[in-house]
Design an enzyme around this catalytic site. Sequence first.
Site, PDB file in Angstrom:
ATOM      1  N   SER A 133       0.890  -1.185  -0.150  1.00  0.00           N
ATOM      2  CA  SER A 133       0.184   0.161   0.033  1.00  0.00           C
ATOM      3  C   SER A 133       0.910   1.063   0.169  1.00  0.00           C
ATOM      4  CB  SER A 133      -1.132  -0.049   1.383  1.00  0.00           C
ATOM      5  OG  SER A 133      -1.670   1.207   1.502  1.00  0.00           O
ATOM      6  N   THR A 174      -9.224  -1.724   2.665  1.00  0.00           N
ATOM      7  CA  THR A 174      -8.719  -2.267   0.928  1.00  0.00           C
ATOM      8  C   THR A 174      -9.445  -3.769   0.993  1.00  0.00           C
ATOM      9  OG1 THR A 174      -7.447  -1.740  -0.568  1.00  0.00           O
ATOM     10  CG2 THR A 174      -6.114  -2.415   1.418  1.00  0.00           C
ATOM     11  N   LYS A 224     -13.802  -4.400   1.649  1.00  0.00           N
ATOM     12  CA  LYS A 224     -14.208  -3.692   1.719  1.00  0.00           C
ATOM     13  C   LYS A 224     -15.977  -3.607   1.514  1.00  0.00           C
ATOM     14  CE  LYS A 224     -11.243  -1.112  -2.221  1.00  0.00           C
ATOM     15  NZ  LYS A 224     -11.372  -0.423  -3.249  1.00  0.00           N
ATOM     16  N   ASN A 272     -14.873   1.785   1.645  1.00  0.00           N
ATOM     17  CA  ASN A 272     -12.815   2.001   2.168  1.00  0.00           C
ATOM     18  C   ASN A 272     -12.252   3.620   2.769  1.00  0.00           C
ATOM     19  OD1 ASN A 272     -13.160   4.907   0.832  1.00  0.00           O
ATOM     20  ND2 ASN A 272     -11.883   4.432  -0.666  1.00  0.00           N
ATOM     21  N   GLY A 287     -15.321  -0.916 -18.761  1.00  0.00           N
ATOM     22  CA  GLY A 287     -14.835  -1.574 -17.321  1.00  0.00           C
ATOM     23  C   GLY A 287     -16.540  -1.979 -16.737  1.00  0.00           C
ATOM     24  N   GLY A 338     -15.197  -2.617  -9.728  1.00  0.00           N
ATOM     25  CA  GLY A 338     -15.713  -2.078  -8.567  1.00  0.00           C
ATOM     26  C   GLY A 338     -15.386  -0.558  -8.748  1.00  0.00           C
ATOM     27  N   THR A 379     -18.395  -8.757 -19.962  1.00  0.00           N
ATOM     28  CA  THR A 379     -19.326  -9.480 -19.550  1.00  0.00           C
ATOM     29  C   THR A 379     -20.059  -8.725 -19.677  1.00  0.00           C
ATOM     30  OG1 THR A 379     -17.379 -10.938 -18.405  1.00  0.00           O
ATOM     31  CG2 THR A 379     -19.495 -11.674 -17.751  1.00  0.00           C
ATOM     32  N   ARG A 390     -22.474  -7.727 -16.166  1.00  0.00           N
ATOM     33  CA  ARG A 390     -21.654  -6.496 -15.275  1.00  0.00           C
ATOM     34  C   ARG A 390     -22.545  -5.556 -16.033  1.00  0.00           C
ATOM     35  NH1 ARG A 390     -15.648  -7.971 -13.528  1.00  0.00           N
ATOM     36  NH2 ARG A 390     -16.896  -7.852 -11.300  1.00  0.00           N
ATOM     37  N   GLY A 392      -3.799   7.878 -13.385  1.00  0.00           N
ATOM     38  CA  GLY A 392      -4.738   6.882 -12.130  1.00  0.00           C
ATOM     39  C   GLY A 392      -4.033   7.314 -10.885  1.00  0.00           C
TER      40      GLY A 392
HETATM   41  P1  NAP Z   1     -12.373  -5.721 -10.730  1.00  0.00           P
HETATM   42  O1  NAP Z   1     -13.379  -5.247 -10.436  1.00  0.00           O
HETATM   43  O2  NAP Z   1     -11.476  -6.554 -11.012  1.00  0.00           O
HETATM   44  O3  NAP Z   1     -12.507  -4.952 -12.882  1.00  0.00           O
HETATM   45  C1  NAP Z   1     -11.876  -5.492 -13.680  1.00  0.00           C
HETATM   46  C2  NAP Z   1     -12.344  -5.117 -14.661  1.00  0.00           C
HETATM   47  O4  NAP Z   1     -12.080  -5.021 -15.877  1.00  0.00           O
HETATM   48  C3  NAP Z   1     -14.068  -5.696 -15.264  1.00  0.00           C
HETATM   49  O5  NAP Z   1     -14.781  -4.882 -15.897  1.00  0.00           O
HETATM   50  C4  NAP Z   1     -13.026  -6.999 -16.116  1.00  0.00           C
HETATM   51  O6  NAP Z   1     -14.503  -7.737 -17.340  1.00  0.00           O
HETATM   52  C5  NAP Z   1     -11.863  -6.221 -16.838  1.00  0.00           C
HETATM   53  N1  NAP Z   1     -11.235  -6.657 -16.938  1.00  0.00           N
HETATM   54  C6  NAP Z   1      -9.986  -7.562 -16.960  1.00  0.00           C
HETATM   55  N2  NAP Z   1      -9.542  -8.434 -17.777  1.00  0.00           N
HETATM   56  C7  NAP Z   1     -10.056  -7.927 -19.117  1.00  0.00           C
HETATM   57  C8  NAP Z   1     -10.122  -8.498 -20.204  1.00  0.00           C
HETATM   58  N3  NAP Z   1      -8.262  -9.518 -20.380  1.00  0.00           N
HETATM   59  N4  NAP Z   1     -10.269  -7.857 -21.279  1.00  0.00           N
HETATM   60  C9  NAP Z   1     -11.270  -7.361 -20.860  1.00  0.00           C
HETATM   61  N5  NAP Z   1     -11.724  -6.972 -19.936  1.00  0.00           N
HETATM   62  C10 NAP Z   1     -11.090  -6.831 -19.036  1.00  0.00           C
HETATM   63  O7  NAP Z   1     -11.340  -4.044 -10.975  1.00  0.00           O
HETATM   64  P2  NAP Z   1     -11.742  -3.394 -10.361  1.00  0.00           P
HETATM   65  O8  NAP Z   1     -11.370  -3.017  -8.787  1.00  0.00           O
HETATM   66  O9  NAP Z   1     -12.035  -2.490 -10.770  1.00  0.00           O
HETATM   67  O10 NAP Z   1     -10.052  -2.249 -10.620  1.00  0.00           O
HETATM   68  C11 NAP Z   1      -9.382  -1.800 -12.542  1.00  0.00           C
HETATM   69  C12 NAP Z   1      -8.416  -0.906 -12.219  1.00  0.00           C
HETATM   70  O11 NAP Z   1      -8.655  -0.068 -11.596  1.00  0.00           O
HETATM   71  C13 NAP Z   1      -7.035  -2.003 -12.346  1.00  0.00           C
HETATM   72  O12 NAP Z   1      -6.500  -1.403 -12.449  1.00  0.00           O
HETATM   73  C14 NAP Z   1      -6.985  -1.098 -10.435  1.00  0.00           C
HETATM   74  O13 NAP Z   1      -5.761  -0.492 -10.053  1.00  0.00           O
HETATM   75  C15 NAP Z   1      -7.926   0.285 -10.982  1.00  0.00           C
HETATM   76  N6  NAP Z   1      -7.223   1.134  -9.947  1.00  0.00           N
HETATM   77  C16 NAP Z   1      -7.136   2.423  -9.575  1.00  0.00           C
HETATM   78  C17 NAP Z   1      -7.476   2.823  -8.910  1.00  0.00           C
HETATM   79  C18 NAP Z   1      -7.020   4.497  -8.374  1.00  0.00           C
HETATM   80  O14 NAP Z   1      -7.038   5.714  -7.835  1.00  0.00           O
HETATM   81  N7  NAP Z   1      -6.220   5.161  -9.860  1.00  0.00           N
HETATM   82  C19 NAP Z   1      -8.823   3.270  -7.995  1.00  0.00           C
HETATM   83  C20 NAP Z   1      -9.346   1.382  -8.218  1.00  0.00           C
HETATM   84  C21 NAP Z   1      -9.175   0.927  -9.400  1.00  0.00           C
HETATM   85  P3  NAP Z   1     -15.545  -8.263 -16.870  1.00  0.00           P
HETATM   86  O15 NAP Z   1     -16.303  -7.689 -15.561  1.00  0.00           O
HETATM   87  O16 NAP Z   1     -15.483  -8.801 -17.720  1.00  0.00           O
HETATM   88  O17 NAP Z   1     -14.640  -9.176 -16.365  1.00  0.00           O
END
Ligand code: NAP
Length: 278
Positions: free
Chosen positions: A18, A65, A69, A89, A130, A133, A156, A159, A242
């Site tokens: 973290s 985290t 959450k 969070n 996407g 979460g 998907t 979702r 990000g």
């Molecule tokens: P999550 O809940 O696991 O969701 C992942 C998303 O990515 C889903 O929509 C998934 O689609 C899609 N995905 C993954 N692999 C894929 C592929 N090969 N082809 C197409 N779609 C794909 O993850 P999350 O928590 O939302 O986080 C997502 C990203 O945001 C991460 O990189 C995380 O580090 C970043 N993030 C950044 C911050 C920040 O403060 N900057 C905060 C939160 C998150 P499906 O539904 O089809 O599986």
Amino acid sequence: MSEGVRAACVIGWPIKHSRSPLIHGYWIRLHGLAADYRLEAVPPEKFEEFIRNLSAHGYVGANVTIPHKEAALALSEPDDRALAVGAANTLWYDSGRLRSTNTDVEGFTGNLDAAVPGWELRASEAVVLGAGGSARAVVYGLIERGIGRINVVNRTLDRAHALRDRFGAAVQPCNWSALPHLLGRAGLLVNTTSLGMTGQPPLDIDLAPLPRQAVVADLVYAPLDTALLQAARARGLLTADGLGMLLHQAVRGFQLWFGVRPEVTPELRTLVEADLRP
Ligand code: NAP
């Protein structure tokens, strides 16, 4: 806890990667506070006991985290943002009651405000890639700011439909095949997928249909400068990254725990950038 020192922590499992202690530690030093911010590695089976005794553990509040959450939401009194997103969070005590919020919402919109002031005037229609979460926090932030149509594109499709069920008719669930058409009308494109992240497949999309005034935001911060942001800048588009969101989401917790609203300074950004470099 030492006498007079207010302490907060980030609770996760695992937790050692973290960046939150770096961010809050910087602000504690900058403001000269008698305060501390620690890492707490707490496994899922111990989380409830830890949260119910957060104050006895020496804390005035906490960040939460992965994977806690949703449990944090259930064990606290959430505000509208945490309820809408379905995850908390940030926790704090309000007259002895344990309250929670989701600061990813304001992390996202606050970062856009700082990077592209007036962005919402360009974005009557948005495309969100996407439906996980972080997409829930992004979509809720866009709705809060009055964006009337949010096209959620997800591999998907179910979702994306779940986001429409949660947030209503402003959300339009869409397939990837619709992307070129949707981008042609979008004032804002947000990547909330993990595509483009180090170790994940690339995010392979053509930005050519985007209007010239469109803004592009990427939630991915490893790498810092993603291929999506590079491609957007090459087209002359304004961007928000990000890391900016990660820093802006930390502001409210610090204010709630320590009573000072901190700023996301260039110096803080440089500090965290150095830590994120491989
Ligand atoms: P999550 O809940 O696991 O969701 C992942 C998303 O990515 C889903 O929509 C998934 O689609 C899609 N995905 C993954 N692999 C894929 C592929 N090969 N082809 C197409 N779609 C794909 O993850 P999350 O928590 O939302 O986080 C997502 C990203 O945001 C991460 O990189 C995380 O580090 C970043 N993030 C950044 C911050 C920040 O403060 N900057 C905060 C939160 C998150 P499906 O539904 O089809 O599986």
